[in-house]
Design a protein around this motif. Structure first.
Motif, short mmCIF file in Angstrom:
data_model
loop_
_atom_site.label_atom_id
_atom_site.label_comp_id
_atom_site.label_asym_id
_atom_site.label_seq_id
_atom_site.Cartn_x
_atom_site.Cartn_y
_atom_site.Cartn_z
N GLN A 1 -7.19 -48.34 -13.02
CA GLN A 1 -5.98 -47.56 -12.88
C GLN A 1 -4.85 -48.25 -13.64
OE1 GLN A 1 -6.17 -44.76 -11.39
NE2 GLN A 1 -4.07 -44.07 -11.09
N VAL A 2 -4.04 -47.46 -14.30
CA VAL A 2 -2.92 -47.98 -15.07
C VAL A 2 -1.64 -47.36 -14.55
CG1 VAL A 2 -1.85 -48.08 -17.35
CG2 VAL A 2 -4.33 -48.29 -17.14
N GLN A 3 -0.66 -48.20 -14.26
CA GLN A 3 0.68 -47.71 -13.91
C GLN A 3 1.60 -48.00 -15.08
OE1 GLN A 3 -0.80 -50.08 -11.44
NE2 GLN A 3 -1.88 -48.22 -10.81
N LEU A 4 2.37 -46.99 -15.46
CA LEU A 4 3.24 -47.10 -16.63
C LEU A 4 4.70 -46.98 -16.19
CD1 LEU A 4 1.27 -44.74 -19.03
CD2 LEU A 4 1.03 -47.21 -18.78
N PHE A 37 5.67 -39.15 -25.62
CA PHE A 37 5.95 -37.72 -25.67
C PHE A 37 7.38 -37.51 -25.20
CE2 PHE A 37 1.63 -36.06 -26.31
CZ PHE A 37 0.90 -37.22 -26.09
N ARG A 38 7.93 -36.34 -25.45
CA ARG A 38 9.29 -36.07 -24.98
C ARG A 38 9.41 -34.62 -24.55
NH1 ARG A 38 12.63 -36.60 -30.73
NH2 ARG A 38 11.89 -34.63 -31.66
N ASP A 99 -4.53 -43.61 -22.11
CA ASP A 99 -5.84 -43.17 -21.65
C ASP A 99 -6.91 -43.95 -22.38
OD1 ASP A 99 -6.80 -39.81 -20.63
OD2 ASP A 99 -7.64 -41.78 -20.15
N ARG A 100 -8.08 -44.00 -21.78
CA ARG A 100 -9.21 -44.64 -22.45
C ARG A 100 -9.62 -43.81 -23.66
NH1 ARG A 100 -10.12 -44.57 -17.02
NH2 ARG A 100 -10.22 -46.59 -15.95
N GLY A 101 -10.08 -44.50 -24.66
CA GLY A 101 -10.52 -43.76 -25.84
C GLY A 101 -9.86 -44.29 -27.09
N THR A 102 -10.38 -43.85 -28.21
CA THR A 102 -9.89 -44.33 -29.49
C THR A 102 -8.46 -43.89 -29.75
OG1 THR A 102 -12.15 -44.22 -30.35
CG2 THR A 102 -10.38 -44.42 -31.95
N ARG A 109 -5.05 -33.45 -20.94
CA ARG A 109 -6.22 -34.25 -20.58
C ARG A 109 -5.90 -35.74 -20.49
NH1 ARG A 109 -11.67 -32.25 -23.30
NH2 ARG A 109 -12.41 -33.47 -21.54
N ILE A 110 -4.63 -36.09 -20.69
CA ILE A 110 -4.23 -37.50 -20.60
C ILE A 110 -4.08 -37.87 -19.13
CG2 ILE A 110 -2.42 -39.16 -21.12
CD1 ILE A 110 -1.88 -37.56 -23.68
N ASN A 111 -4.66 -38.99 -18.74
CA ASN A 111 -4.72 -39.35 -17.32
C ASN A 111 -3.53 -40.15 -16.80
OD1 ASN A 111 -7.28 -38.29 -16.29
ND2 ASN A 111 -8.21 -39.57 -17.88
#
Length: 123
Positions: A1-4, A37-38, A99-102, A109-111
């Protein structure tokens, strides 16, 4: 889990600069694609900039290309967005995403998202 957690927003005059930061807690950004993003009042959220999980590839919206720079710093626990030559149309709430991935996929779909930081550019 990532908190931003984003920081660095504020009020600036047109032509000025701001530097947004996105700090990751819980897990470093290693092997995570990240981006900004904005969302302006009354408008849909839009892509601003992204960084591949290696930190080597960057992507920008045409509207910010040449003015904004995304980068990873501090042992990969912070992602920044340096914003120069700001315009009134850059006024928005800016969100960090990961998110995980390249690279980041479609927005829906961003978690992992931050809570946003407000940027206001006066004319």
């Amino acid at each position: 889990q990532v908190q931003l957690v984003e920081s660095g927003g504020g009020l600036v005059q047109a032509g000025g600069s701001l530097r947004l930061s996105c700090a990751a807690s819980g897990r470093a950004f290693v092997r995570y694609a990240t981006g900004w993003f904005r969302q302006a009042p009354g408008k849909e959220r839009e892509f601003v900039a992204a960084l591949s999980w290696t930190g080597e590839a960057t992507y920008y919206a045409d509207s910010v290309k040449g003015r904004f720079t995304i980068a990873r710093e501090n042992a990969e626990n912070t992602v920044t967005l340096q914003m120069n030559s700001l315009k009134p149309e850059d006024t928005a709430t800016y969100y960090c995403a990961a998110d995980r991935g390249t690279v980041l996929g479609p927005m829906n779909r961003i978690n992992f998202w931050g809570q946003g930081t407000r940027v206001t550019v006066s004319s």
